[in-house]
Design a protein around this motif. Structure first.
Motif, PDB file in Angstrom:
ATOM      1  N   PHE A 253       2.613   6.073   5.739  1.00 31.10           N
ATOM      2  CA  PHE A 253       3.172   5.340   6.545  1.00 31.10           C
ATOM      3  C   PHE A 253       4.353   6.091   7.125  1.00 31.10           C
ATOM      4  O   PHE A 253       5.265   6.689   6.273  1.00 31.10           O
ATOM      5  CB  PHE A 253       3.361   4.053   6.143  1.00 31.10           C
ATOM      6  CG  PHE A 253       2.316   2.858   5.791  1.00 31.10           C
ATOM      7  CD1 PHE A 253       1.542   2.644   6.683  1.00 31.10           C
ATOM      8  CD2 PHE A 253       1.856   2.726   4.367  1.00 31.10           C
ATOM      9  CE1 PHE A 253       0.401   1.788   6.433  1.00 31.10           C
ATOM     10  CE2 PHE A 253       1.008   1.991   4.264  1.00 31.10           C
ATOM     11  CZ  PHE A 253       0.372   1.523   5.399  1.00 31.10           C
ATOM     12  N   PRO A 254       4.499   5.741   8.477  1.00 25.58           N
ATOM     13  CA  PRO A 254       5.832   6.513   8.906  1.00 25.58           C
ATOM     14  C   PRO A 254       7.024   5.598   8.535  1.00 25.58           C
ATOM     15  O   PRO A 254       6.949   4.651   8.304  1.00 25.58           O
ATOM     16  CB  PRO A 254       5.689   6.247  10.490  1.00 25.58           C
ATOM     17  CG  PRO A 254       4.785   5.309  10.661  1.00 25.58           C
ATOM     18  CD  PRO A 254       3.934   5.407   9.522  1.00 25.58           C
TER      19      PRO A 254
ATOM     20  N   ARG B 103       0.715  -1.038  -0.054  1.00 22.77           N
ATOM     21  CA  ARG B 103       0.163   0.123   0.038  1.00 22.77           C
ATOM     22  C   ARG B 103       0.778   1.365  -0.048  1.00 22.77           C
ATOM     23  O   ARG B 103       2.002   1.356   0.518  1.00 22.77           O
ATOM     24  CB  ARG B 103      -0.887   0.000   1.158  1.00 22.77           C
ATOM     25  CG  ARG B 103      -1.860  -1.147   1.332  1.00 22.77           C
ATOM     26  CD  ARG B 103      -2.917  -1.136   2.204  1.00 22.77           C
ATOM     27  NE  ARG B 103      -3.421   0.378   2.477  1.00 22.77           N
ATOM     28  CZ  ARG B 103      -4.658   0.361   1.856  1.00 22.77           C
ATOM     29  NH1 ARG B 103      -5.324  -0.316   1.511  1.00 22.77           N
ATOM     30  NH2 ARG B 103      -5.231   1.576   1.953  1.00 22.77           N
ATOM     31  N   ARG B 104       0.166   2.472  -0.494  1.00 21.96           N
ATOM     32  CA  ARG B 104       0.886   3.810  -0.468  1.00 21.96           C
ATOM     33  C   ARG B 104       0.706   4.562   0.636  1.00 21.96           C
ATOM     34  O   ARG B 104       1.361   5.197   0.988  1.00 21.96           O
ATOM     35  CB  ARG B 104       0.690   4.424  -1.864  1.00 21.96           C
ATOM     36  CG  ARG B 104       1.254   3.684  -3.061  1.00 21.96           C
ATOM     37  CD  ARG B 104       0.575   4.481  -4.410  1.00 21.96           C
ATOM     38  NE  ARG B 104       0.844   3.562  -5.394  1.00 21.96           N
ATOM     39  CZ  ARG B 104       1.492   3.933  -6.461  1.00 21.96           C
ATOM     40  NH1 ARG B 104       2.351   4.890  -6.620  1.00 21.96           N
ATOM     41  NH2 ARG B 104       1.576   3.191  -7.472  1.00 21.96           N
ATOM     42  N   ALA B 105      -0.583   4.321   1.226  1.00 19.22           N
ATOM     43  CA  ALA B 105      -1.047   5.151   2.411  1.00 19.22           C
ATOM     44  C   ALA B 105      -1.492   4.035   3.303  1.00 19.22           C
ATOM     45  O   ALA B 105      -2.151   3.060   3.051  1.00 19.22           O
ATOM     46  CB  ALA B 105      -1.951   6.064   1.878  1.00 19.22           C
ATOM     47  N   ALA B 106      -1.698   4.650   4.504  1.00 20.70           N
ATOM     48  CA  ALA B 106      -2.725   3.826   5.539  1.00 20.70           C
ATOM     49  C   ALA B 106      -4.170   4.208   5.152  1.00 20.70           C
ATOM     50  O   ALA B 106      -4.597   4.826   4.357  1.00 20.70           O
ATOM     51  CB  ALA B 106      -2.176   4.553   7.062  1.00 20.70           C
ATOM     52  N   LEU B 107      -5.060   3.341   6.045  1.00 19.17           N
ATOM     53  CA  LEU B 107      -6.454   3.263   5.837  1.00 19.17           C
ATOM     54  C   LEU B 107      -7.000   4.813   5.816  1.00 19.17           C
ATOM     55  O   LEU B 107      -7.954   4.962   5.362  1.00 19.17           O
ATOM     56  CB  LEU B 107      -6.968   2.306   6.697  1.00 19.17           C
ATOM     57  CG  LEU B 107      -6.610   0.873   6.368  1.00 19.17           C
ATOM     58  CD1 LEU B 107      -7.492  -0.023   7.337  1.00 19.17           C
ATOM     59  CD2 LEU B 107      -7.169   0.405   4.939  1.00 19.17           C
ATOM     60  N   ASP B 108      -6.456   5.732   6.895  1.00 19.33           N
ATOM     61  CA  ASP B 108      -6.883   6.716   7.032  1.00 19.33           C
ATOM     62  C   ASP B 108      -6.438   7.682   6.044  1.00 19.33           C
ATOM     63  O   ASP B 108      -6.748   9.028   5.819  1.00 19.33           O
ATOM     64  CB  ASP B 108      -6.658   7.371   8.298  1.00 19.33           C
ATOM     65  CG  ASP B 108      -5.095   7.583   8.549  1.00 19.33           C
ATOM     66  OD1 ASP B 108      -4.595   7.105   7.797  1.00 19.33           O
ATOM     67  OD2 ASP B 108      -4.685   8.062   9.755  1.00 19.33           O
TER      68      ASP B 108
END
Length: 143
Positions: A72-73, A63-68
Motif C-alpha cells: 500500500f502507498p 491487510r499487509r498488501a493490496a489484492l495484487d
C-alpha cells in the motif's frame, strides 16, 4: 494486474456517476442552489460512497498488501495550509460555475457534447499549466 484493477475501479466509478445522475451539471448546480430549487440528491450519493469506503479502509488497515500483492502507498503527510485551502476554494468555485468536476466530466464525455469536452480540455490545460509553473518555481528556488 494493477492496471486491470485500476481500469475496473474507474469504470465502476464512472458507471456510478452515470446511474446517480452526477454527470449532469444541472443536478450538481441544483444541489449548490440553496436559495432556489435546491436538489439534495448529491448528499445521498456522497453518503452512499462514504459507507463502502469506510468499510474498505477498515479492511485495508488490517491487510499487509493490496489484492495484487503490491504494498500500500504511504499516507500523505500534507498539512492543511494556504495552498490546500486556496486550491479547495478554486475547485469548489469551478465546480459551482461549470457543474462539472474531473470525474463526472470524464464520465460524461460520450454524451455531454461540447460542454463536457470544453471543460475537460480546459481542465487538462490547467493541469499542464500548473505542472509547468510548479517546475519553474522549483527550478528558481535556491538549494
Amino acid at each position: 494486474m494493477r492496471l486491470l484493477i485500476s481500469t475496473l475501479s474507474g469504470a465502476l466509478f464512472g458507471l456510478g456517476l452515470l446511474v446517480s445522475g452526477m454527470t449532469d451539471p444541472a443536478k450538481v448546480q441544483g444541489f449548490l442552489d440553496l436559495a432556489g430549487a435546491w436538489d439534495p440528491t448529491l448528499i445521498f450519493v456522497l453518503g452512499g460512497a462514504i459507507l463502502p469506503m469506510a468499510l474498505a479502509w477498515r479492511i485495508a488497515a488490517r491487510r499487509r498488501a493490496a489484492l495484487d500483492g503490491s504494498a500500500f502507498p504511504p499516507m500523505p503527510k500534507q498539512p492543511i495550509d494556504a495552498r490546500l485551502l486556496g486550491g479547495s476554494v478554486l475547485f469548489g468555485a469551478g465546480w459551482a460555475l461549470a457543474g462539472f468536476c474531473p470525474g463526472p466530466a470524464l464520465a460524461s464525455l460520450g454524451w455531454s457534447g461540447s460542454a463536457g469536452l470544453t471543460f475537460t480540455l480546459a481542465m487538462a490545460g490547467g493541469m499542464i499549466l500548473h505542472a509547468r509553473l510548479a517546475l519553474r518555481r522549483r527550478s528558481l528556488q535556491p538549494v
